[in-house]
Design an enzyme around this catalytic site. Structure first.
Site, PDB file in Angstrom:
ATOM      1  N   LYS A  16      22.767 -58.961  52.665  1.00 55.34           N
ATOM      2  CA  LYS A  16      21.598 -58.706  51.817  1.00 55.34           C
ATOM      3  C   LYS A  16      22.055 -58.927  50.387  1.00 55.34           C
ATOM      4  O   LYS A  16      22.840 -58.155  49.841  1.00 55.34           O
ATOM      5  CB  LYS A  16      21.096 -57.278  52.028  1.00 55.34           C
ATOM      6  CG  LYS A  16      19.901 -56.939  51.181  1.00 55.34           C
ATOM      7  CD  LYS A  16      19.391 -55.529  51.477  1.00 55.34           C
ATOM      8  CE  LYS A  16      18.424 -55.131  50.393  1.00 55.34           C
ATOM      9  NZ  LYS A  16      18.815 -53.866  49.747  1.00 55.34           N
ATOM     10  N   GLY A  26      14.521 -47.298  44.372  1.00 57.30           N
ATOM     11  CA  GLY A  26      14.679 -45.850  44.330  1.00 57.30           C
ATOM     12  C   GLY A  26      13.515 -45.082  43.744  1.00 57.30           C
ATOM     13  O   GLY A  26      13.597 -43.866  43.580  1.00 57.30           O
ATOM     14  N   ALA A  62      12.668 -52.225  48.701  1.00 58.42           N
ATOM     15  CA  ALA A  62      12.697 -51.455  47.452  1.00 58.42           C
ATOM     16  C   ALA A  62      11.320 -50.954  47.045  1.00 58.42           C
ATOM     17  O   ALA A  62      10.343 -51.706  47.042  1.00 58.42           O
ATOM     18  CB  ALA A  62      13.312 -52.233  46.283  1.00 58.42           C
ATOM     19  N   GLY A  63      11.287 -49.700  46.693  1.00 61.53           N
ATOM     20  CA  GLY A  63      10.079 -49.098  46.149  1.00 61.53           C
ATOM     21  C   GLY A  63       9.168 -48.442  47.171  1.00 61.53           C
ATOM     22  O   GLY A  63       8.328 -47.629  46.804  1.00 61.53           O
ATOM     23  N   ASN A  65      15.082 -46.893  52.039  1.00 65.98           N
ATOM     24  CA  ASN A  65      16.250 -46.015  51.969  1.00 65.98           C
ATOM     25  C   ASN A  65      15.903 -44.715  51.244  1.00 65.98           C
ATOM     26  O   ASN A  65      15.904 -43.629  51.809  1.00 65.98           O
ATOM     27  CB  ASN A  65      17.391 -46.740  51.257  1.00 65.98           C
ATOM     28  CG  ASN A  65      18.716 -45.982  51.288  1.00 65.98           C
ATOM     29  OD1 ASN A  65      19.764 -46.586  51.340  1.00 65.98           O
ATOM     30  ND2 ASN A  65      18.723 -44.663  51.267  1.00 65.98           N
ATOM     31  N   THR A  66      15.543 -44.845  49.962  1.00 64.56           N
ATOM     32  CA  THR A  66      15.347 -43.648  49.147  1.00 64.56           C
ATOM     33  C   THR A  66      14.224 -42.760  49.690  1.00 64.56           C
ATOM     34  O   THR A  66      14.303 -41.540  49.586  1.00 64.56           O
ATOM     35  CB  THR A  66      15.050 -44.058  47.687  1.00 64.56           C
ATOM     36  OG1 THR A  66      16.144 -44.841  47.222  1.00 64.56           O
ATOM     37  CG2 THR A  66      14.882 -42.843  46.791  1.00 64.56           C
TER      38      THR A  66
END
Lengths: 258, 65
Positions: free
Chosen positions: A97, A158, A184-185, A206-207
């Protein structure tokens, strides 16, 4: 892109799960249950200097899970290429990635450096999954350079803000032939479902797990949302009426008092 | 003097990479070693020696998104 079993195919590797799980910022003890609840088949990892020699994340990864190393920490193509080569040495697989992020405030990827790194890494046989700011022309160039997927950001890393770039991602989904994976986001399962309804091939998060009150439960919620969104996309969502209404019950045969 | 992950370290010149990692109880399956910018393949850990002025980078997978 979609085969008979509706598998996600990346660089010739088929996956039944369309949810890519990150492993950052939460206890390694929870990775196993997060993977199981997410039914994830791909998990991302970062590479960092090992100064302690103690804890080994690989001990927490169940058998059969594909490791997707990221090049986080890289600020230009050269650093990302080096990190990718190190990752391949460690993982024994070609997946990477590609993240090239010189900006420290918004963690915006540098599309130009990302393209340069993609050109080099694809020639070296990597399955390159570039993280990028959604831009149709760059996405086309990435595919021409050999990218296996394109991973546009929904919002800054994040932030859990969701699909701030929705319209630009939709253009990529409509025009680019490799899997578009929103990365992301994405902060809520509803946002993951929306991305999948739009036709994203997969979602990475993830976050949103790491900052949830119950990580394994949120992983399961994301799994269900990604599946729901995918099914909705395949089912072809119904049309929208902008003004007025259309009755969903028969207009005739209504019983009347008089 | 040898630089290990950017920090000076003494007493390691002449060791093999395998001996050096063993001494640190490093998890071999999760370590990549770069010696002066070149990856040392795991199969060569037993035969690759650390020399004066070497720069070693020890890199592992960690959690990340």
């Amino acid at each position: 892109m979609a085969n008979e079993k509706d598998e996600l195919v990346i660089g010739g590797h088929a996956f039944t799960s369309r949810f890519i799980l990150g492993s950052g910022k939460y206890s390694y003890d929870l990775i196993d249950s997060a993977i199981n609840n997410a039914k994830a088949q791909i998990i991302t990892m970062a590479l960092r200097r090992n100064n302690t020699g103690k804890e080994n994340i690989l001990n927490y990864i169940p058998e059969g899970i594909t490791i997707l190393p990221n090049t986080s920490g890289s600020t230009n193509a050269e650093e990302a290429i080096r990190t990718a080569r190190i990752a391949r040495e460690l993982s024994g697989s070609d997946f990477v990635k590609l993240e090239v992020v010189p900006d420290k405030k918004y963690l915006m990827p540098d599309n130009y450096e990302t393209l340069k790194a993609t050109e080099v890494l694809a020639k070296e046989g990597f399955i390159v999954m570039p993280y990028m700011l959604p831009d149709l022309n760059v996405a086309r160039q990435l595919v021409d350079a050999g990218a296996a997927t394109v991973m546009p950001l929904g919002a800054p890393i994040g932030t859990n803000k969701g699909l701030s770039t929705k319209d630009l991602i939709q253009i990529l989904i409509d025009e680019i032939d490799v899997p578009i994976i929103v990365d992301a986001g994405i902060g809520r399962p509803s946002q993951a479902a929306e991305a999948m309804e739009m036709g994203a091939a997969a979602v990475m998060a993830n976050t949103s797990m790491a900052t949830a009150g119950n990580i394994p439960l949120m992983a399961e919620a994301f799994k269900l949302a990604v599946e729901a969104g995918r099914k909705a996309y395949l089912a072809k969502p119904g049309r929208v009426i902008e003004h007025g209404a259309v009755a969903s019950s028969p207009l005739t045969g209504v019983s009347a008092v008089k | 003097m040898v630089l290990v992950n950017g920090a000076e370290e003494s007493g390691v010149v002449g060791q093999t990479i395998a001996e050096f990692l063993n001494q640190r109880s490093a998890p071999i399956e999760n370590i990549v070693v770069e010696q002066n910018g070149t990856i040392v393949h795991r199969a060569d850990f037993d035969t690759t020696k650390i020399s004066e002025n070497d720069k070693l980078e020890l890199i592992s997978f960690v959690g990340g998104g």
